[in-house]
Write an enzyme that holds these catalytic residues in place. Structure first.
Site, PDB file in Angstrom:
ATOM      1  N   HIS A 194       7.848  -7.560  -3.921  1.00 13.29           N
ATOM      2  CA  HIS A 194       6.509  -7.956  -4.391  1.00 13.29           C
ATOM      3  C   HIS A 194       6.536  -9.307  -5.102  1.00 13.29           C
ATOM      4  O   HIS A 194       6.849  -9.365  -6.292  1.00 13.29           O
ATOM      5  CB  HIS A 194       5.942  -6.886  -5.329  1.00 13.29           C
ATOM      6  CG  HIS A 194       5.556  -5.631  -4.620  1.00 13.29           C
ATOM      7  ND1 HIS A 194       4.315  -5.473  -4.030  1.00 13.29           N
ATOM      8  CD2 HIS A 194       6.240  -4.498  -4.375  1.00 13.29           C
ATOM      9  CE1 HIS A 194       4.247  -4.281  -3.458  1.00 13.29           C
ATOM     10  NE2 HIS A 194       5.413  -3.667  -3.655  1.00 13.29           N
ATOM     11  N   GLU A 238       4.097 -10.949  -6.100  1.00  9.16           N
ATOM     12  CA  GLU A 238       2.948 -11.095  -7.002  1.00  9.16           C
ATOM     13  C   GLU A 238       3.203 -10.578  -8.406  1.00  9.16           C
ATOM     14  O   GLU A 238       2.443 -10.879  -9.326  1.00  9.16           O
ATOM     15  CB  GLU A 238       1.715 -10.408  -6.397  1.00  9.16           C
ATOM     16  CG  GLU A 238       1.773  -8.881  -6.300  1.00  9.16           C
ATOM     17  CD  GLU A 238       2.476  -8.362  -5.042  1.00  9.16           C
ATOM     18  OE1 GLU A 238       3.352  -9.071  -4.498  1.00  9.16           O
ATOM     19  OE2 GLU A 238       2.178  -7.238  -4.625  1.00  9.16           O
ATOM     20  N   CYS A 294       5.449  -5.986   1.529  1.00 11.27           N
ATOM     21  CA  CYS A 294       5.825  -4.570   1.465  1.00 11.27           C
ATOM     22  C   CYS A 294       5.192  -3.796   2.630  1.00 11.27           C
ATOM     23  O   CYS A 294       5.596  -3.986   3.766  1.00 11.27           O
ATOM     24  CB  CYS A 294       5.438  -3.991   0.099  1.00 11.27           C
ATOM     25  SG  CYS A 294       6.288  -2.446  -0.247  1.00 11.27           S
ATOM     26  N   TYR A 295       4.185  -2.968   2.373  1.00 11.47           N
ATOM     27  CA  TYR A 295       3.548  -2.252   3.486  1.00 11.47           C
ATOM     28  C   TYR A 295       3.076  -3.246   4.557  1.00 11.47           C
ATOM     29  O   TYR A 295       3.181  -2.977   5.755  1.00 11.47           O
ATOM     30  CB  TYR A 295       2.360  -1.426   2.987  1.00 11.47           C
ATOM     31  CG  TYR A 295       1.637  -0.695   4.106  1.00 11.47           C
ATOM     32  CD1 TYR A 295       2.115   0.521   4.581  1.00 11.47           C
ATOM     33  CD2 TYR A 295       0.493  -1.236   4.696  1.00 11.47           C
ATOM     34  CE1 TYR A 295       1.482   1.176   5.620  1.00 11.47           C
ATOM     35  CE2 TYR A 295      -0.152  -0.586   5.733  1.00 11.47           C
ATOM     36  CZ  TYR A 295       0.342   0.636   6.194  1.00 11.47           C
ATOM     37  OH  TYR A 295      -0.286   1.271   7.225  1.00 11.47           O
ATOM     38  N   GLY A 331       0.846  -1.191   0.000  1.00 11.05           N
ATOM     39  CA  GLY A 331       0.000   0.000   0.000  1.00 11.05           C
ATOM     40  C   GLY A 331       0.879   1.237   0.000  1.00 11.05           C
ATOM     41  O   GLY A 331       2.073   1.160   0.299  1.00 11.05           O
ATOM     42  N   ASP A 378     -19.078 -12.002 -21.438  1.00 11.26           N
ATOM     43  CA  ASP A 378     -19.628 -12.182 -20.095  1.00 11.26           C
ATOM     44  C   ASP A 378     -21.079 -12.670 -20.108  1.00 11.26           C
ATOM     45  O   ASP A 378     -21.420 -13.638 -19.433  1.00 11.26           O
ATOM     46  CB  ASP A 378     -19.526 -10.877 -19.295  1.00 11.26           C
ATOM     47  CG  ASP A 378     -18.096 -10.363 -19.238  1.00 11.26           C
ATOM     48  OD1 ASP A 378     -17.169 -11.164 -19.492  1.00 11.26           O
ATOM     49  OD2 ASP A 378     -17.905  -9.165 -18.972  1.00 11.26           O
ATOM     50  N   LYS A 421     -11.465 -11.784 -15.769  1.00  9.78           N
ATOM     51  CA  LYS A 421     -11.835 -11.931 -17.179  1.00  9.78           C
ATOM     52  C   LYS A 421     -11.246 -13.192 -17.823  1.00  9.78           C
ATOM     53  O   LYS A 421     -11.947 -13.909 -18.534  1.00  9.78           O
ATOM     54  CB  LYS A 421     -11.370 -10.697 -17.952  1.00  9.78           C
ATOM     55  CG  LYS A 421     -11.909 -10.603 -19.358  1.00  9.78           C
ATOM     56  CD  LYS A 421     -13.276  -9.982 -19.351  1.00  9.78           C
ATOM     57  CE  LYS A 421     -13.869  -9.873 -20.748  1.00  9.78           C
ATOM     58  NZ  LYS A 421     -15.160  -9.169 -20.702  1.00  9.78           N
TER      59      LYS A 421
END
Ligand code: XMP
Length: 509
Positions: free
Chosen positions: A165, A167, A78-79, A51, A223, A365
């Site tokens: 990070h 991710e 991180c944060y 963050g 969708d 998606k």
């Protein structure tokens, strides 16, 4: 399952993506989710996201220390790691130099979080604060040249922190680190697969719906098509899909949707409402783009509502709301934290008085596409380029006239056909024709012409927020131009749009 608490990092959704790729189910919730709700969720593990805030700022987002008493492992990123350090009495300071970008991580302990990974690999850093002193009970398990505490652990309480990070794709083995946390440390089972998802959703839909009927607006886009296919598999002919022909659709669009769902999927109650006259009537004389959008939006709801009322015993409305629309995104700005929550973007209004079924609420998606494939939808639907709700109305500059629509439809069909033939359709975000109601002088044969202009637009984009015009090969542009001028009556000039977004938008209106 894993609970991800969001502290407003731009990467939070990526944490969920990486875990789900490893078949671990997870959900993202705001950092200030009440502890009772967290207990109800029964997570096997908790991840605190990154963050933009500084933990020592007075109003910075925090979590209650109770979170660490739940007896489940916690990983701070991180944060998140700085917050753990702060809450447990360590020291976090502003770094003299912000650390952004690549760093080489040196692993000091391979026993759990870094199990099976090399001694050294590249990680992605992005932070302004750093941990100066770690709390009691914690030990470093990896370092970098600039950060002696690049990863920390409290072995006894199973609390972990990483300064980088894991991710983002730039971090090597990042997905493996998250997998180690979820599966090795938290004991999650990698059971999140599409087949399981389908079984689970079908059961849930059947239980919810009972013997009532369900309606849905089916446009033929990814969708809504996936929603319809899933519901049809669950409840068969209790599903009543409604397709509204606004008269603003592309060439052959209605027929192709009908073919797919009526003939291939045998949706007996698939209903086409032809409202093209009504739409065109209401658009008469209207030139302002926003006005056109409003009229189309209202008219669509009106038409849909009327059609829905005619369906017996209908109690539910199925909608293709996706996970990114649902996540309560956290934005931490300045000294005070404000929370924005946005639900169900672009849905039908509540006053329709149906109970909502949103089976894609938990999916991204690309997961929706995968689900569509599992359900047997044709690639032509799954890989379809986005098409705006107001349709061709915003691709005719100014007033929408039947005569213009006819020209645009033909020209657009040629653009798409040639782009597909060149094998580029799947690689391009959107490619289409725009009608310009200006006449220019030309010569065809020996005759002077005074006809309209077609603009061709093709853009590359990841999310439609920014876009680059595509450098289409000249011979392809040449073919498109020749064919449009020769085959479409009323057009004597074709231009190519070489504007990026920003400053242009993708659509011309
Ligand atoms: P712009 O033109 O804003 O478009 O760069 C970004 C993306 O949004 C689509 N678009 C719309 N979709 N209703 C929609 O459902 C609209 O009014 C609308 N306007 C633009 C556009 O096709 C592109 O994918």
């Amino acid at each position: 399952k894993i609970l991800i608490l969001d502290f407003g990092s731009q990467y939070t959704q990526l944490i969920a993506r990486r875990l789900r790729e490893k078949h671990v189910y997870c959900e993202i919730h705001p950092y200030n989710t009440p502890i009772e709700k967290i207990k109800e969720f029964k997570p096997r593990g908790i991840i605190l996201s990154g963050g933009p805030a500084s933990v020592y700022a007075p109003d910075s987002p925090k979590v209650s220390k109770e979170l660490f008493e739940l007896g489940v492992p916690v990983l701070g990123i991180c944060y998140g790691m700085q917050l753990i350090t702060y809450l447990f009495g360590g020291e976090v300071v502003r770094a003299e130099r912000h650390e952004y970008g690549r760093a080489e991580l040196q692993v000091l302990d391979h026993s759990d979080l870094f199990k099976g990974l090399p001694d050294k690999f590249t990680v992605w850093m992005s932070h302004g604060d750093r941990v100066l002193r770690i709390p009691e009970g914690f030990e470093p398990i990896a370092k970098t040249e600039n950060a002696p505490y690049a990863a920390i652990r409290n072995r006894e309480r199973k609390i972990y922190g990483v300064q980088f990070h894991p991710e983002v794709k730039h971090t090597q083995y990042g997905d493996k680190i998250l997998e180690n946390f979820a599966i090795e440390i938290c004991g999650c089972e990698p059971t999140w697969t599409m087949e399981n998802f389908i079984d689970y959703e079908i059961k849930k839909i059947r239980e919810t719906v009972g013997d009532k009927n369900v309606i849905c607006a089916l446009s033929g886009g990814v969708d809504s098509s996936v929603v319809a296919a899933l519901l049809h598999r669950a409840i068969g002919d209790q599903l009543y899909p409604i397709f509204v022909d606004t008269g603003l659709l592309r060439k052959g669009e209605r027929e192709s949707v009908e073919r797919t769902f009526k003939e291939k999927f045998h949706m007996k109650n698939f209903k086409v409402v032809d409202a093209s006259e009504l739409f065109l009537e209401r658009l008469k004389g209207v030139t302002d783009p926003e006005q056109k959008r409003k009229i189309i939006g209202h008219t669509f709801i009106e038409v849909f509502e009327k059609a829905a009322k005619e369906i017996p015993n209908a109690e539910f409305l199925a909608q293709g709301t996706l996970y990114p629309d649902v996540i309560e995104s956290v934005s931490v700005k300045g000294p005070s934290a404000t929370i924005k929550s946005h639900h169900n973007v672009g849905g039908l209004p509540e006053r329709l008085n149906f109970k909502l079924i949103e089976p894609l609420r938990e999916l991204f998606k690309d997961e929706v596409r995968e689900l569509g494939r599992e359900l047997g939808l044709p690639e032509e639907i799954i890989k379809r380029q986005p098409f705006p709700g107001p349709g061709l109305a915003i691709r005719i500059i100014g007033e929408v006239k039947p005569e213009y629509l006819k020209i645009l439809r033909e020209a657009d069909a040629i653009v798409l056909e040639e782009i597909k033939k060149a094998g580029l359709y799947d690689k391009i975000w959107q490619s289409f024709a725009v009608f310009l109601p200006i006449q220019t002088v030309g010569v065809m044969g020996d005759v002077r012409t005074y006809d309209y202009v077609i603009a061709v637009r093709a853009v590359e984009s990841v999310d439609g927020m920014t876009a680059d015009w595509v450098k289409l090969p000249y011979d392809l542009l040449e073919r498109i131009s020749n064919r449009i001028i020769n085959e479409v009556e009323g057009v004597n000039r074709v231009v190519y749009d070489i504007t990026s977004k920003p400053p242009g938008t993708i659509e011309w209106e």
